[in-house]
Motif scaffolding. Structure first.
Motif, PDB file in Angstrom:
ATOM      1  N   THR A  72       0.835  -1.199   0.000  1.00  0.00           N
ATOM      2  CA  THR A  72       0.000   0.000   0.000  1.00  0.00           C
ATOM      3  C   THR A  72       0.869   1.247   0.000  1.00  0.00           C
ATOM      4  O   THR A  72       0.498   2.258  -0.588  1.00  0.00           O
ATOM      5  CB  THR A  72      -0.959   0.029   1.202  1.00  0.00           C
ATOM      6  N   ILE A  76       0.371   4.229  -2.642  1.00  0.00           N
ATOM      7  CA  ILE A  76       0.158   5.608  -2.195  1.00  0.00           C
ATOM      8  C   ILE A  76       1.236   6.530  -2.745  1.00  0.00           C
ATOM      9  O   ILE A  76       0.951   7.651  -3.178  1.00  0.00           O
ATOM     10  CB  ILE A  76       0.111   5.661  -0.655  1.00  0.00           C
ATOM     11  N   ARG A  80       0.071   9.737  -4.878  1.00  0.00           N
ATOM     12  CA  ARG A  80       0.178  11.050  -4.227  1.00  0.00           C
ATOM     13  C   ARG A  80       0.537  12.164  -5.219  1.00  0.00           C
ATOM     14  O   ARG A  80      -0.126  13.211  -5.236  1.00  0.00           O
ATOM     15  CB  ARG A  80       1.171  10.996  -3.075  1.00  0.00           C
ATOM     16  N   VAL A 137      -5.938   7.498   3.013  1.00  0.00           N
ATOM     17  CA  VAL A 137      -5.842   8.048   1.654  1.00  0.00           C
ATOM     18  C   VAL A 137      -7.012   8.987   1.400  1.00  0.00           C
ATOM     19  O   VAL A 137      -6.858  10.061   0.797  1.00  0.00           O
ATOM     20  CB  VAL A 137      -5.805   6.915   0.607  1.00  0.00           C
ATOM     21  N   GLU A 140      -6.323  12.221   3.140  1.00  0.00           N
ATOM     22  CA  GLU A 140      -5.281  12.984   2.444  1.00  0.00           C
ATOM     23  C   GLU A 140      -5.829  13.632   1.177  1.00  0.00           C
ATOM     24  O   GLU A 140      -5.552  14.800   0.888  1.00  0.00           O
ATOM     25  CB  GLU A 140      -4.104  12.077   2.103  1.00  0.00           C
ATOM     26  N   VAL A 164     -12.113   7.778  -3.212  1.00  0.00           N
ATOM     27  CA  VAL A 164     -11.289   6.612  -2.914  1.00  0.00           C
ATOM     28  C   VAL A 164     -12.139   5.339  -2.940  1.00  0.00           C
ATOM     29  O   VAL A 164     -11.744   4.314  -3.506  1.00  0.00           O
ATOM     30  CB  VAL A 164     -10.582   6.778  -1.555  1.00  0.00           C
TER      31      VAL A 164
END
Length: 199
Positions: A72, A76, A80, A137, A140, A164
């Motif tokens: 993960t 990510i 990002r 996530v 974020e 997400v």
């Protein structure tokens, strides 16, 4: 390497390098055998016994969580820069992010299924860990949307988690329908996301 030799290495046997080697062995078996890969097969690939494999991670749950965190983090780190991009067009930003995610899971479908389905289903701690990562996530992404002025903080959080969840659900569905063109899926989902961002 025999189980006896491994068992006699003490702390050195639990070094970060050895741990990485064991995770590499697990990756190879899962990629080769799919989500039903056994702990015995992983141990054999690493040249050790199951008890010694578990000793390095505490137990089977520890191994699952180490694999989850490893992969993960990779996903990510790939996503990002896409959703934090300064691209002005919301549709293009959404498209780049969705495409990066689908590319990643399609390159490693067995690993994805192992972590999100097999490991999460049979181990509650892994399920909780994976859920926490997905929520992180979402938070974020919500923060990025709020900073970009797309919405106020509360709506941005809602949109972050919604996006997400949609992308993860579509990824699951798409892997089960491999004949469906990826660009079609990406364009369709990017359109939905862009519409929500501009409404």
């Amino acid at each position: 390497m025999t189980g006896g030799r491994e068992g006699g290495t003490g702390e050195r046997g639990r070094s970060p390098e050895r741990r990485r080697d064991l995770l590499d062995a697990a990756d190879r078996v899962i990629r080769r055998e799919g989500p039903q890969a056994s702990m015995a097969a992983i141990a054999a690939e690493a040249g050790i016994t199951k008890p010694i494999l578990y000793r390095h991670f505490g137990d089977k749950s520890g191994l699952y969580q180490a694999l989850a965190e490893r992969h993960t983090r990779v996903v990510i780190d790939l996503l990002r820069p896409e959703f934090a991009s300064a691209v002005a067009d919301p549709r293009e930003r959404a498209r780049a992010t969705v495409d990066a995610y689908l590319e990643t899971i399609s390159a490693n479908p067995n690993l994805y299924r192992f972590l999100f389905h097999r490991a999460s289903a049979e181990d509650s701690r892994t399920h909780s860990r994976m859920a926490a990562i997905v929520r992180g996530v979402g938070e974020e992404l919500g923060a990025v949307l709020a900073e970009a002025g797309v919405a106020d903080a509360a709506r941005a959080r809602v949109l972050g988690h919604a996006f997400v969840g949609m992308v993860q659900a579509i990824g699951d569905w798409w892997l089960e329908n491999p004949g469906l063109d990826r660009d079609t899926v990406v364009d369709g989902l990017a359109g939905v996301i862009a519409g929500a961002l501009t409404s």
